[in-house]
Write a protein that holds these residues in place. Sequence first.
Motif, PDB file in Angstrom:
ATOM      1  N   ARG A  29       0.873  -1.173   0.000  1.00  0.00           N
ATOM      2  CA  ARG A  29       0.000   0.000   0.000  1.00  0.00           C
ATOM      3  C   ARG A  29       0.906   1.218   0.000  1.00  0.00           C
ATOM      4  NH1 ARG A  29      -1.031   1.410   5.847  1.00  0.00           N
ATOM      5  NH2 ARG A  29       0.089  -0.210   6.964  1.00  0.00           N
ATOM      6  N   LYS A  30       0.324   2.390  -0.050  1.00  0.00           N
ATOM      7  CA  LYS A  30       1.130   3.609  -0.141  1.00  0.00           C
ATOM      8  C   LYS A  30       2.055   3.727   1.071  1.00  0.00           C
ATOM      9  CE  LYS A  30       0.921   8.490  -0.943  1.00  0.00           C
ATOM     10  NZ  LYS A  30       0.110   9.640  -1.218  1.00  0.00           N
ATOM     11  N   GLY A  31       3.344   3.868   0.802  1.00  0.00           N
ATOM     12  CA  GLY A  31       4.326   4.039   1.855  1.00  0.00           C
ATOM     13  C   GLY A  31       4.821   2.745   2.480  1.00  0.00           C
ATOM     14  N   MET A  32       4.361   1.577   2.004  1.00  0.00           N
ATOM     15  CA  MET A  32       4.802   0.304   2.583  1.00  0.00           C
ATOM     16  C   MET A  32       5.069  -0.710   1.475  1.00  0.00           C
ATOM     17  SD  MET A  32       2.945  -2.075   5.368  1.00  0.00           S
ATOM     18  CE  MET A  32       2.786  -3.750   4.830  1.00  0.00           C
ATOM     19  N   LYS A  33       6.206  -1.385   1.586  1.00  0.00           N
ATOM     20  CA  LYS A  33       6.583  -2.420   0.623  1.00  0.00           C
ATOM     21  C   LYS A  33       7.068  -3.649   1.357  1.00  0.00           C
ATOM     22  CE  LYS A  33       8.043   0.932  -2.746  1.00  0.00           C
ATOM     23  NZ  LYS A  33       9.141   1.555  -3.420  1.00  0.00           N
ATOM     24  N   PHE A  34       6.793  -4.809   0.803  1.00  0.00           N
ATOM     25  CA  PHE A  34       7.324  -6.082   1.288  1.00  0.00           C
ATOM     26  C   PHE A  34       8.547  -6.386   0.444  1.00  0.00           C
ATOM     27  CE2 PHE A  34       7.504 -10.723   0.725  1.00  0.00           C
ATOM     28  CZ  PHE A  34       7.733 -11.088   2.043  1.00  0.00           C
ATOM     29  N   PHE A  35       9.621  -6.892   1.053  1.00  0.00           N
ATOM     30  CA  PHE A  35      10.803  -7.216   0.263  1.00  0.00           C
ATOM     31  C   PHE A  35      11.336  -8.599   0.604  1.00  0.00           C
ATOM     32  CE2 PHE A  35      12.799  -5.462   4.034  1.00  0.00           C
ATOM     33  CZ  PHE A  35      13.952  -6.207   4.197  1.00  0.00           C
ATOM     34  N   VAL A  36      11.934  -9.221  -0.398  1.00  0.00           N
ATOM     35  CA  VAL A  36      12.637 -10.500  -0.269  1.00  0.00           C
ATOM     36  C   VAL A  36      13.994 -10.285  -0.914  1.00  0.00           C
ATOM     37  CG1 VAL A  36      12.670 -12.928  -0.938  1.00  0.00           C
ATOM     38  CG2 VAL A  36      10.500 -11.826  -0.402  1.00  0.00           C
ATOM     39  N   GLU A  37      15.052 -10.769  -0.227  1.00  0.00           N
ATOM     40  CA  GLU A  37      16.393 -10.473  -0.708  1.00  0.00           C
ATOM     41  C   GLU A  37      17.356 -11.628  -0.461  1.00  0.00           C
ATOM     42  OE1 GLU A  37      17.961  -6.415   0.060  1.00  0.00           O
ATOM     43  OE2 GLU A  37      19.516  -7.552   1.111  1.00  0.00           O
ATOM     44  N   PRO A  38      17.633 -12.431  -1.486  1.00  0.00           N
ATOM     45  CA  PRO A  38      18.707 -13.416  -1.352  1.00  0.00           C
ATOM     46  C   PRO A  38      20.052 -12.751  -1.643  1.00  0.00           C
ATOM     47  CG  PRO A  38      17.577 -13.715  -3.432  1.00  0.00           C
ATOM     48  CD  PRO A  38      16.879 -12.596  -2.719  1.00  0.00           C
ATOM     49  N   GLY A  39      21.100 -13.237  -0.983  1.00  0.00           N
ATOM     50  CA  GLY A  39      22.415 -12.646  -1.206  1.00  0.00           C
ATOM     51  C   GLY A  39      23.522 -13.521  -0.657  1.00  0.00           C
ATOM     52  N   ILE A  40      24.734 -13.064  -0.837  1.00  0.00           N
ATOM     53  CA  ILE A  40      25.918 -13.786  -0.381  1.00  0.00           C
ATOM     54  C   ILE A  40      26.807 -12.802   0.380  1.00  0.00           C
ATOM     55  CG2 ILE A  40      27.167 -13.386  -2.529  1.00  0.00           C
ATOM     56  CD1 ILE A  40      28.421 -16.173  -2.161  1.00  0.00           C
ATOM     57  N   ILE A  41      27.448 -13.301   1.441  1.00  0.00           N
ATOM     58  CA  ILE A  41      28.380 -12.499   2.228  1.00  0.00           C
ATOM     59  C   ILE A  41      29.703 -13.249   2.281  1.00  0.00           C
ATOM     60  CG2 ILE A  41      28.885 -11.456   4.461  1.00  0.00           C
ATOM     61  CD1 ILE A  41      25.856 -11.473   4.996  1.00  0.00           C
ATOM     62  N   ILE A  42      30.759 -12.613   1.840  1.00  0.00           N
ATOM     63  CA  ILE A  42      32.105 -13.183   1.919  1.00  0.00           C
ATOM     64  C   ILE A  42      32.866 -12.340   2.927  1.00  0.00           C
ATOM     65  CG2 ILE A  42      34.215 -13.725   0.660  1.00  0.00           C
ATOM     66  CD1 ILE A  42      32.441 -13.714  -1.904  1.00  0.00           C
ATOM     67  N   SER A  43      33.278 -12.953   4.032  1.00  0.00           N
ATOM     68  CA  SER A  43      33.956 -12.187   5.071  1.00  0.00           C
ATOM     69  C   SER A  43      35.315 -12.793   5.382  1.00  0.00           C
ATOM     70  CB  SER A  43      33.105 -12.102   6.331  1.00  0.00           C
ATOM     71  OG  SER A  43      32.848 -13.384   6.826  1.00  0.00           O
ATOM     72  N   SER A  44      36.254 -11.920   5.663  1.00  0.00           N
ATOM     73  CA  SER A  44      37.605 -12.316   6.022  1.00  0.00           C
ATOM     74  C   SER A  44      37.877 -11.819   7.434  1.00  0.00           C
ATOM     75  CB  SER A  44      38.607 -11.713   5.042  1.00  0.00           C
ATOM     76  OG  SER A  44      39.917 -12.002   5.463  1.00  0.00           O
ATOM     77  N   VAL A  45      38.243 -12.742   8.323  1.00  0.00           N
ATOM     78  CA  VAL A  45      38.536 -12.421   9.714  1.00  0.00           C
ATOM     79  C   VAL A  45      40.019 -12.639   9.933  1.00  0.00           C
ATOM     80  CG1 VAL A  45      38.041 -12.984  12.110  1.00  0.00           C
ATOM     81  CG2 VAL A  45      36.242 -13.221  10.392  1.00  0.00           C
ATOM     82  N   SER A  46      40.706 -11.627  10.461  1.00  0.00           N
ATOM     83  CA  SER A  46      42.129 -11.794  10.753  1.00  0.00           C
ATOM     84  C   SER A  46      42.407 -11.374  12.190  1.00  0.00           C
ATOM     85  CB  SER A  46      42.990 -11.007   9.780  1.00  0.00           C
ATOM     86  OG  SER A  46      42.692  -9.650   9.838  1.00  0.00           O
ATOM     87  N   VAL A  47      43.124 -12.256  12.895  1.00  0.00           N
ATOM     88  CA  VAL A  47      43.567 -12.006  14.263  1.00  0.00           C
ATOM     89  C   VAL A  47      45.081 -12.166  14.255  1.00  0.00           C
ATOM     90  CG1 VAL A  47      43.402 -12.720  16.664  1.00  0.00           C
ATOM     91  CG2 VAL A  47      41.410 -12.936  15.163  1.00  0.00           C
ATOM     92  N   GLY A  48      45.793 -11.063  14.389  1.00  0.00           N
ATOM     93  CA  GLY A  48      47.252 -11.114  14.332  1.00  0.00           C
ATOM     94  C   GLY A  48      47.726 -11.608  12.975  1.00  0.00           C
ATOM     95  N   GLU A  49      48.449 -12.722  12.965  1.00  0.00           N
ATOM     96  CA  GLU A  49      48.969 -13.307  11.730  1.00  0.00           C
ATOM     97  C   GLU A  49      47.990 -14.275  11.077  1.00  0.00           C
ATOM     98  OE1 GLU A  49      51.976 -12.617  10.267  1.00  0.00           O
ATOM     99  OE2 GLU A  49      52.187 -11.047  11.775  1.00  0.00           O
ATOM    100  N   ASP A  50      46.988 -14.751  11.817  1.00  0.00           N
ATOM    101  CA  ASP A  50      46.033 -15.738  11.306  1.00  0.00           C
ATOM    102  C   ASP A  50      44.856 -15.053  10.630  1.00  0.00           C
ATOM    103  OD1 ASP A  50      47.602 -17.723  12.454  1.00  0.00           O
ATOM    104  OD2 ASP A  50      46.498 -17.640  14.347  1.00  0.00           O
ATOM    105  N   SER A  51      44.360 -15.673   9.555  1.00  0.00           N
ATOM    106  CA  SER A  51      43.166 -15.158   8.885  1.00  0.00           C
ATOM    107  C   SER A  51      42.315 -16.320   8.401  1.00  0.00           C
ATOM    108  CB  SER A  51      43.543 -14.235   7.725  1.00  0.00           C
ATOM    109  OG  SER A  51      44.212 -14.961   6.725  1.00  0.00           O
TER     110      SER A  51
END
Length: 163
Positions: free
Chosen positions: A124-146
Amino acid sequence: MKKIIIVLLLLFCVSTAYAKVMKRPFVQIAPKASLYIGSVRFGFGAEVVFNPLRNIGFRMDLTEISFGDGGTMFTLNRGTSFDVLYYLPMRKMQPYVHAGFGFSANGATVFSIRGGMGFDFAMRKGMKFFVEPGIIISSVSVGEDSDTDVMFRLSAGAKFGIF
């Protein structure tokens, strides 16, 4: 290969210049539920979307509480997220492509790149329903390790126009 790139650029420019897209509010708030596949997590959160141009929007996560592997987590602006949304021209359903990044440094440095596609359905006016597939690629590094992780995310929720 050059011809394909030129045709795609022309299509992009023409669709941006002459598209009749639905009007969107300048600022939208979007409560959502997300399912993360890869680490098996489920979360509830909210995001804010700014739409300064007709076909371009910017999004930031506000907050999320998630449950699953590793216990319960509460985050404010998950990884300092920033996404760009490019709305594709259609009338009833409003598809968009999103891409973004996140960066966080608190004991461990986390850098993430994400992307996918979403669909807005006008309720309706001012309101939308959304669906969103996606991918997340994350890199975590602690000191020398990743370590690099890949997660698939499926989000659904509603967008409410504010301004």
